[in-house]
Design a protein around this motif. Structure first.
Motif, mmCIF file in Angstrom:
data_model
loop_
_atom_site.group_PDB
_atom_site.id
_atom_site.type_symbol
_atom_site.label_atom_id
_atom_site.label_comp_id
_atom_site.label_asym_id
_atom_site.label_seq_id
_atom_site.Cartn_x
_atom_site.Cartn_y
_atom_site.Cartn_z
ATOM 1 N N ASP A 180 -44.660 10.120 -36.411
ATOM 2 C CA ASP A 180 -44.870 9.160 -37.502
ATOM 3 C C ASP A 180 -44.162 7.848 -37.179
ATOM 4 N N ILE A 181 -44.935 6.813 -37.028
ATOM 5 C CA ILE A 181 -44.387 5.483 -36.733
ATOM 6 C C ILE A 181 -44.596 4.615 -37.974
ATOM 7 N N PHE A 182 -43.543 3.932 -38.379
ATOM 8 C CA PHE A 182 -43.617 3.118 -39.595
ATOM 9 C C PHE A 182 -43.179 1.691 -39.255
ATOM 10 N N ILE A 183 -44.157 0.839 -38.964
ATOM 11 C CA ILE A 183 -43.882 -0.570 -38.667
ATOM 12 C C ILE A 183 -44.495 -1.399 -39.795
ATOM 13 N N PRO A 184 -43.708 -1.786 -40.766
ATOM 14 C CA PRO A 184 -44.281 -2.588 -41.855
ATOM 15 C C PRO A 184 -44.885 -3.871 -41.305
ATOM 16 N N PRO A 185 -46.089 -4.213 -41.736
ATOM 17 C CA PRO A 185 -46.708 -5.437 -41.224
ATOM 18 C C PRO A 185 -45.940 -6.665 -41.691
ATOM 19 N N GLY A 186 -45.916 -7.649 -40.855
ATOM 20 C CA GLY A 186 -45.263 -8.896 -41.241
ATOM 21 C C GLY A 186 -44.628 -9.573 -40.055
ATOM 22 N N LYS A 187 -45.084 -10.782 -39.777
ATOM 23 C CA LYS A 187 -44.507 -11.594 -38.711
ATOM 24 C C LYS A 187 -44.335 -13.013 -39.237
ATOM 25 N N THR A 188 -43.375 -13.704 -38.690
ATOM 26 C CA THR A 188 -43.243 -15.129 -38.961
ATOM 27 C C THR A 188 -43.240 -15.862 -37.622
ATOM 28 N N ARG A 189 -43.293 -17.183 -37.692
ATOM 29 C CA ARG A 189 -43.346 -17.971 -36.461
ATOM 30 C C ARG A 189 -42.098 -18.827 -36.348
ATOM 31 N N ALA A 190 -41.730 -19.151 -35.104
ATOM 32 C CA ALA A 190 -40.549 -19.987 -34.881
ATOM 33 C C ALA A 190 -40.759 -20.875 -33.670
ATOM 34 N N LEU A 191 -40.349 -22.121 -33.805
ATOM 35 C CA LEU A 191 -40.303 -23.024 -32.657
ATOM 36 C C LEU A 191 -39.032 -22.718 -31.883
ATOM 37 N N ALA A 192 -39.163 -22.482 -30.595
ATOM 38 C CA ALA A 192 -38.021 -22.006 -29.813
ATOM 39 C C ALA A 192 -37.940 -22.759 -28.484
ATOM 40 N N GLY A 193 -36.845 -22.456 -27.759
ATOM 41 C CA GLY A 193 -36.618 -23.091 -26.457
ATOM 42 C C GLY A 193 -35.664 -24.260 -26.536
ATOM 43 N N TRP A 194 -34.732 -24.206 -27.501
ATOM 44 C CA TRP A 194 -33.868 -25.361 -27.737
ATOM 45 C C TRP A 194 -32.547 -25.261 -26.969
ATOM 46 N N GLY A 195 -32.236 -26.348 -26.291
ATOM 47 C CA GLY A 195 -30.932 -26.568 -25.693
ATOM 48 C C GLY A 195 -30.538 -28.000 -26.012
ATOM 49 N N VAL A 196 -29.455 -28.479 -25.451
ATOM 50 C CA VAL A 196 -29.017 -29.849 -25.727
ATOM 51 C C VAL A 196 -30.081 -30.839 -25.273
ATOM 52 N N GLU A 197 -30.555 -30.674 -24.043
ATOM 53 C CA GLU A 197 -31.514 -31.637 -23.490
ATOM 54 C C GLU A 197 -32.844 -31.594 -24.224
ATOM 55 N N SER A 198 -33.370 -30.404 -24.460
ATOM 56 C CA SER A 198 -34.686 -30.319 -25.106
ATOM 57 C C SER A 198 -34.629 -30.819 -26.547
ATOM 58 N N PHE A 199 -33.473 -30.626 -27.205
ATOM 59 C CA PHE A 199 -33.335 -31.119 -28.576
ATOM 60 C C PHE A 199 -33.380 -32.641 -28.614
ATOM 61 N N PHE A 200 -32.584 -33.297 -27.772
ATOM 62 C CA PHE A 200 -32.579 -34.766 -27.776
ATOM 63 C C PHE A 200 -33.906 -35.325 -27.263
#
Length: 646
Positions: A400-420
């Motif tokens: 029995d596997i119970f994985i409630p559905p539900g995902k969200t999204r996120a912008l990722a890949g941030w460091g000092v250089e990529s942020f500026f």
């Protein structure tokens, strides 16, 4: 202290609520039951007024009881509070320092001409650091080895390592303050030694001297642990770059028909080899033969944050949610490196047939499968772990596997250089702050605590700050709450007022920026320092604040003091490690809300004295809506003082 009903009511992630209920229905003990069993908690312990450091005690100091003003040795409340605080800070410094040590030692092995599965993917960072530290130009490996020696010196002593890191990264006005205060550290190890030495029986009897060592150890925590870990990982694995599309996060990323490997801990050295292994055609083919669609990696705690930043590996669970994610029954291997794995995990893992694979000798469970990490063998070890996960997948396919559905999204890949780079340069960010389009910069970090409704503080506080117009950063376990709530997605810009929303839409940002692991708070130090320098202001003048809404680990103390020492005021939720003033009922009061403010001298220092010495202070506020108001008022005052308007 919240009861189970309050936790279930206030927890913002609906999937977490479902998993809490599943565990309860199955009769599986979690932190909620263990927490309830510990009530009521000792008020002396909560105040930091219980001393267990020698064998004469334990002693409980009670400022309201004339017979308990001092411990057996004569230590008063200030000495006990300051000593307990210093010991906790030393533990946190040792934890992050051990992480940094593994990273730096891996670089030294890679650059010694040995046959290693690692290469220096961060050439850009190596060359930049070589210029910064005036390392002779030439061979990449030779430069990296010299730099690793400097970083090693900042951890263990020698090579003037920590002073070199401080002088190249600390804001000049803060560096001048630290020199004046006499708190420049020698190395992380040496200051941890001294912290433990000063808090042994019969050593230091002056709470002010202990606070001085507190500040020195906090600087060692920052520049002898955080910076070496972060910079070392960027040398080894590269500088994070933002992904062109958002990453899916939350429990729902797990698949019923995928081999699910949950990577957890703090040091992502072996984890990088797991990412490589999971992509290999050979192992993906074997997974398909086993009946799986693919090998799926998911992240937990700080190793998960690091993998999100560099590879877009979906984060799933922070330290308290690990029991919940195991309850899905879909985890085929829980791979632990170091830290943040609570003993209760083994009980839940046994109940749901999850194999715990440990890789660090100091982070063991009684019934784990142990594969001790070796840099030379890391690639074959990663392959072995994936094969073990496949075998476990075969065993659980019909369960029995119970994985409630539900995902969200996120912008990722941030460091000092990529942020500026997203802003087109640091000056543009400073312009938005001065114009009021961004009201301030606030970081939300640290752990979770069972003393507060799960993730409620983090999410409530972040939403209120976004509505005010502050741009929010997040690191560590706190980031999982904000990621799973969708606050790091482009759509979350709709919560923001006009100015911040305009900035987010123009530059492709979310109002919450996940900057990585706890050790990546060094990125925040750099961002705060560089924005202030571009605005020709001191960091202590800027509309900045750091918040730890739910302190949990000893490491959170060093985190808060790191920002305080850099002139960034700190909000701490209750109960926190750093002592703050408390309100007590007035004796013989006429009205229920007649209160008086009480504080030890140590608490007075962090609330008032630190501002005179460092230009920043600690605010204590347990309720997230009130905490948001406190932070907003702080940002407002800072802006008015700069002439930037409210």
């Amino acid at each position: 202290m919240p009861a189970r009903e309050e936790v279930l009511e206030k927890t913002p992630n609906e999937i977490s609520k479902e998993l809490f209920r599943k565990l309860e229905a199955a009769g599986v003990e979690t932190f909620l039951e263990r927490f309830a069993g510990q009530q009521p908690m000792c008020r002396f312990g909560l105040m930091g007024a219980c001393c267990q450091r020698c064998l004469w005690g334990p002693c409980r100091i009670d400022p309201l009881n004339p017979k308990r003003q001092r411990g057996i040795c004569g230590a008063d409340l200030d000495l006990v509070v300051a000593g307990n605080l210093l010991r906790s800070l030393a533990a946190g410094c040792a934890a992050h320092g051990t992480h940094a040590l593994q990273v730096v030692e891996t670089i030294l092995s890679c650059t010694a001409g040995e046959d290693m599965p690692f290469s220096l993917k961060g050439e850009e960072r190596v060359r930049e650091l070589a210029r910064r530290f005036a390392v002779e130009e030439g061979d990449l490996h030779k430069q990296a080895r010299t730099l690793a020696g400097i970083l090693l010196g900042s951890i263990k002593g020698g090579n003037n390592g920590i002073l070199q890191v401080i002088e190249h990264y600390a804001p000049q006005e803060q560096l001048d303050r630290w020199k004046e205060l006499g708190i420049l550290p020698r190395s992380a190890m040496e200051e941890v030694f001294e912290a433990l030495h000063l808090t042994t029986l019969g050593s230091c009897s002056d709470w002010k001297q202990l606070l001085k060592q507190e500040m020195r150890t906090a600087l060692a925590y920052c520049y002898g642990a955080l910076f070496p870990a972060c910079l070392g990982q960027e040398m080894l694995f590269g500088i994070p770059e933002t992904f062109s599309v958002p990453v899916e996060v939350n429990y729902g990323v797990l698949g019923k028909n995928t081999v699910n490997v949950l990577i957890h801990g703090h040091s992502p050295v072996l984890a990088e080899c797991l990412v490589e292994a999971a992509k290999s055609l050979e192992l993906q083919g074997l997974a398909y033969e086993a009946g799986a669609e693919k090998i799926l990696l998911a992240g937990a705690c700080c190793t998960g944050n690091a993998l999100l930043s560099r590879h877009g590996v979906p984060p799933v669970a922070n330290i308290l949610a690990l029991e919940l994610v195991l309850a899905t029954g879909a985890v085929d291997a829980l791979v632990l490196d170091m830290q943040c794995a609570i003993p209760g995990l083994e009980h839940v893992a046994r109940c749901f047939g999850v194999e715990i694979i440990t890789t660090y000798d100091g982070n063991r469970f009684p019934r784990d499968r142990h594969i001790p990490f070796s840099p030379r063998e890391a690639r074959s070890q990663a392959r072995e772990i994936c094969l073990l996960a496949m075998e476990n997948f075969k065993k659980r396919r019909d369960k029995d596997i119970f994985i409630p559905p539900g995902k969200t999204r996120a912008l990722a890949g941030w460091g000092v250089e990529s942020f500026f780079r997203a802003f087109g340069g640091v000056e543009k960010l400073g312009q938005y702050l001065a114009e009021g389009k961004i009201k301030g910069l606030v970081s939300i970090g640290g752990c979770n605590s069972p003393k507060l409704p799960y993730e409620y503080e983090h999410v409530t506080l972040a939403k209120e700050l976004i509505r005010y117009g502050a741009l929010v950063f997040t690191t560590g376990c706190a980031s999982y709450a904000l990621l799973n709530a969708g606050l790091a997605s482009p759509e979350a810009a709709d919560l923001a007022p006009g100015g911040l929303k305009e900035v987010c839409l123009k530059h492709g940002l979310a109002p919450v920026i996940p900057l990585g692991a706890c050790t990546d708070n060094s990125r925040l130090v750099q961002i705060y320092s560089r924005v202030a320098a571009a605005a020709k202001k001191k960091t202590s003048q800027m509309p900045y604040c750091h918040s730890g809404p739910a302190p949990g680990s000893e490491k959170n103390i060093g985190q808060g003091l790191t920002f305080l020492l850099h002139g960034v005021s700190v909000h701490q939720g209750f109960p926190g490690g750093i002592p703050v003033p408390v309100h007590r009922p007035v004796e013989n009061r006429r009205y229920h809300d007649e209160l008086k403010l009480e504080m030890s001298n140590v608490a007075r220092f962090f609330a008032e004295g630190a501002f005179k010495k460092l230009g920043a202070r600690v605010y204590g506020e347990p309720y997230p809506n009130m905490a948001a108001k406190t932070i907003q008022m702080h940002l407002h005052r800072q802006r008015l003082a700069l002439g930037w308007g409210g």
